[in-house]
Design an enzyme around this catalytic site. Sequence first.
Site, PDB file in Angstrom:
ATOM      1  N   TYR A   1      -2.209  -1.297  10.251  1.00  0.00           N
ATOM      2  CA  TYR A   1      -2.199  -1.444   8.807  1.00  0.00           C
ATOM      3  C   TYR A   1      -1.003  -0.859   8.268  1.00  0.00           C
ATOM      4  CZ  TYR A   1      -4.068  -1.309   4.150  1.00  0.00           C
ATOM      5  OH  TYR A   1      -4.145  -1.186   2.837  1.00  0.00           O
TER       6      TYR A   1
ATOM      7  N   SER B   1       0.732  -1.302  -0.099  1.00  0.00           N
ATOM      8  CA  SER B   1      -0.007   0.030   0.105  1.00  0.00           C
ATOM      9  C   SER B   1       0.895   1.246   0.131  1.00  0.00           C
ATOM     10  CB  SER B   1      -1.007  -0.038   1.231  1.00  0.00           C
ATOM     11  OG  SER B   1      -1.518   1.272   1.441  1.00  0.00           O
TER      12      SER B   1
END
Length: 256
Positions: free
Chosen positions: A151, A138
């Site tokens: 995350y 990401s």
Amino acid sequence: MLKGKTALVTGSTSGIGLGIAKALARQGANIVLNGFGDVEGPKAEIAALGVKVAYHGADMSKPAEIEDMMKHAAAQFGRVDILVNNAGIQHVARIEDFPTERWDAIIAINLTSAFHATRLALPAMRAANWGRIINVASVHGLVASAEKSAYVAAKHGIVGLTKVTALENASTGVTCNAICPGWVLTPLVQKQVDAKAAALKISNEEAKKLLLGEKEPSMQFTTPDELGELAVFFCSAAGNNVRGVAWNMDGGWVAQ
């Protein structure tokens, strides 16, 4: 280009994973899908592209189920030539309010599952002297955002794991690279859009513009199809010496 190869894509019954699976299938790769929710729809979409498709419902937080999935893929197709570690979940909260069980789940599914799938895929790839491991990280593997501690930690970890995997196999035909998307309008991100729209009492379209405007200069979402084509590039001969990169497709997010 990938006829005769097999690609296993985790978290591939929707969103980014399904987009990557379809792009690889269009190049002739047989596909092993994994994920929750509707399974028959995605299987039909892949089969319509003229390749063989299998499915395994492994819970990616459980190493024994990951092992069973890898054995299932090998039994179906001989070996996994292309492994796409894509499975992921999200939870948003400040560190002091972050539920410890959500931290553990995010680390397990977003990071540890990639380690298990990779260690199980590598021996057959090395024996064949050809393999592609593609980790879907990401933009949060490169930069951080508040309230996403687990995350961001997991995705930074994925980028590190990518580099180590690439280095350990640098003199072989096995490569490992990471894709780092910015905002992609997946079900996961749509939930954030919905929450913003509800909190600010604005329309969904206005919430999307606000979300993009905070981070992404291009003011447009990256699509699963675009990410799929980047995965295809990594699998091509042009990607033979692309090793250990974290390739952001983020509309300029990290360039700021």
